[in-house]
Write an enzyme that holds these catalytic residues in place. Sequence first.
Site, PDB file in Angstrom:
ATOM      1  N   GLU A  72      18.977-107.721  21.599  1.00 34.88           N
ATOM      2  CA  GLU A  72      18.148-108.604  22.427  1.00 34.88           C
ATOM      3  C   GLU A  72      17.739-109.854  21.641  1.00 34.88           C
ATOM      4  O   GLU A  72      17.728-110.969  22.160  1.00 34.88           O
ATOM      5  CB  GLU A  72      16.871-107.874  22.868  1.00 34.88           C
ATOM      6  CG  GLU A  72      17.092-106.581  23.640  1.00 34.88           C
ATOM      7  CD  GLU A  72      17.301-105.360  22.734  1.00 34.88           C
ATOM      8  OE1 GLU A  72      17.880-105.501  21.641  1.00 34.88           O
ATOM      9  OE2 GLU A  72      16.892-104.261  23.147  1.00 34.88           O
TER      10      GLU A  72
ATOM     11  N   THR B  53      44.175 -79.071   1.739  1.00 36.83           N
ATOM     12  CA  THR B  53      44.739 -80.409   1.991  1.00 36.83           C
ATOM     13  C   THR B  53      44.733 -81.237   0.707  1.00 36.83           C
ATOM     14  O   THR B  53      45.690 -81.952   0.415  1.00 36.83           O
ATOM     15  CB  THR B  53      43.921 -81.108   3.105  1.00 36.83           C
ATOM     16  OG1 THR B  53      43.989 -80.284   4.264  1.00 36.83           O
ATOM     17  CG2 THR B  53      44.455 -82.476   3.433  1.00 36.83           C
TER      18      THR B  53
HETATM   19  C1  AOF Z   1      17.624-101.842  20.759  1.00 37.51           C
HETATM   20  N1  AOF Z   1      18.541-102.790  20.458  1.00 37.51           N
HETATM   21  O1  AOF Z   1      20.232-103.536  19.248  1.00 37.51           O
HETATM   22  C2  AOF Z   1      19.378-101.416  18.727  1.00 37.51           C
HETATM   23  C3  AOF Z   1      18.432-100.426  19.072  1.00 37.51           C
HETATM   24  O2  AOF Z   1      15.541 -99.242  12.337  1.00 37.51           O
HETATM   25  P1  AOF Z   1      15.622-100.153  13.507  1.00 37.51           P
HETATM   26  O3  AOF Z   1      14.407-101.017  13.675  1.00 37.51           O
HETATM   27  O4  AOF Z   1      16.897-100.994  13.508  1.00 37.51           O
HETATM   28  O5  AOF Z   1      15.654 -99.244  14.797  1.00 37.51           O
HETATM   29  C4  AOF Z   1      16.744 -98.424  15.046  1.00 37.51           C
HETATM   30  C5  AOF Z   1      16.552 -97.703  16.357  1.00 37.51           C
HETATM   31  O6  AOF Z   1      16.388 -98.663  17.401  1.00 37.51           O
HETATM   32  C6  AOF Z   1      17.782 -96.884  16.742  1.00 37.51           C
HETATM   33  O7  AOF Z   1      17.673 -95.563  16.276  1.00 37.51           O
HETATM   34  C7  AOF Z   1      17.761 -96.965  18.263  1.00 37.51           C
HETATM   35  O8  AOF Z   1      16.840 -96.029  18.802  1.00 37.51           O
HETATM   36  C8  AOF Z   1      17.237 -98.361  18.481  1.00 37.51           C
HETATM   37  N2  AOF Z   1      18.373 -99.285  18.418  1.00 37.51           N
HETATM   38  N3  AOF Z   1      17.605-100.666  20.096  1.00 37.51           N
HETATM   39  O9  AOF Z   1      16.820-102.064  21.658  1.00 37.51           O
HETATM   40  C9  AOF Z   1      19.417-102.626  19.481  1.00 37.51           C
HETATM   41  N4  AOF Z   1      20.219-101.261  17.685  1.00 37.51           N
HETATM   42 ZN    ZN Z   2      15.111-103.264  19.319  1.00 38.47          ZN
END
Ligand code: AOF
Ligand code: ZN
Length: 363
Positions: A47, A192
């Site tokens: 976002e 392997t």
């Molecule tokens: C979103 N948009 O592009 C992503 C989300 O450690 P942080 O702050 O990067 O948070 C990671 C968590 O945020 C991840 O586990 C998932 O729940 C959410 N990811 N959310 O709105 C994004 N990458």
């Molecule tokens: Zn986010």
Amino acid sequence: MKRALELARKAEGETSPNPMVGCVILDAEGRVAGEGWHHKAGQPHAEIMAMEDMKRRNMKGHTAYVSLEPCSHYGRTGPCCDALIRAGFKRVVAAMVDPNPKVAGRGLRRMRDAGIEIRVGVCEQEARRLNEKFLLWVTQGRPFVSLKFAETLDGKLATRTRDSHCVTGGEAHRFSHWLRKTHDAILVGIGTVLDDDPALTTRLVKGKDPVRVVLDSQARIPLTAQVLQDGGRTILAAGPGAPSGKLDVIRQMPSVEVVPLPCAETGHLDLTALLAELNARDITSVLVEGGSEVLGAFLDAGLADRVYAFIAPKLAGGARALPAVGGEGAALMDDCALLEETECKALGSDWLLTGRVCFPGRQ
Ligand code: AOF
Ligand code: ZN
């Protein structure tokens, strides 16, 4: 939303332990005003990238399409839901709720409470498929397990003389390197390593090399093995019977970690304990590449989420030729693990069959 999903996929294999997320912003007239995707854990979320793409122009009255619920927590970055509220968005459309317990509907609720029009569930199936590894890891607390094998049409991994070279052709080989890149870890059994001394890298495609995991209950691995010597990260999973002197030598090697494991009732290494150890290292997915016994052990333990079967149109024959999946196996056809949502793809003269694994009697 289809475009948001396409954007999300641009970072395939690079966002772990985070999901892939894409975002498209439309202005009040429905024109695309900004696009973005999450590139890497620790970097801004989709976002924020899409808002930056708009160069901070006025976003009042705009709509954001996001392939996952905007987050509501302070993690490596701040909450996206608050950023969308502050920017004055009129409407937010999400493909699905983020099941991460730190989010789990709170992002959507906060935006709704702030007066933003919310819609969830657009292209949900595609969004779930895109992030299947993250979704399983974040809800079940274990890595997603993919079983991968290259077999002849009659289900053999090798001929009666144990020749397993070039079962499939070049395109299937390249695709299997791509598969490695999309998993956090690649796992093989000691057999392997002794047979092939593989490097287990993604050298045929661009991208990161996953962690190598070797199941070696007795620590039979030669100290000269490529996976110990080439400087890449390797986890050696050893059992209670492994000679401690040799394990101490291996522990001294750069980028190699020894993980001691208990044995399960089967006498094999306890795979549930192994997955817990991998989970503790933020490994969200593991590609099990064989051999036959290791693939069978995962299947017998019910620890398989997807199968990638590369099928060569050849017949090896031979009652003693190695089957692709060994282990104990099912007693009855009704006990077989089933593949659901199967997809088939031609790779040169070979075929790739993939599907989600469903165990009978289990949801
Ligand atoms: C979103 N948009 O592009 C992503 C989300 O450690 P942080 O702050 O990067 O948070 C990671 C968590 O945020 C991840 O586990 C998932 O729940 C959410 N990811 N959310 O709105 C994004 N990458
Ligand atoms: Zn986010």
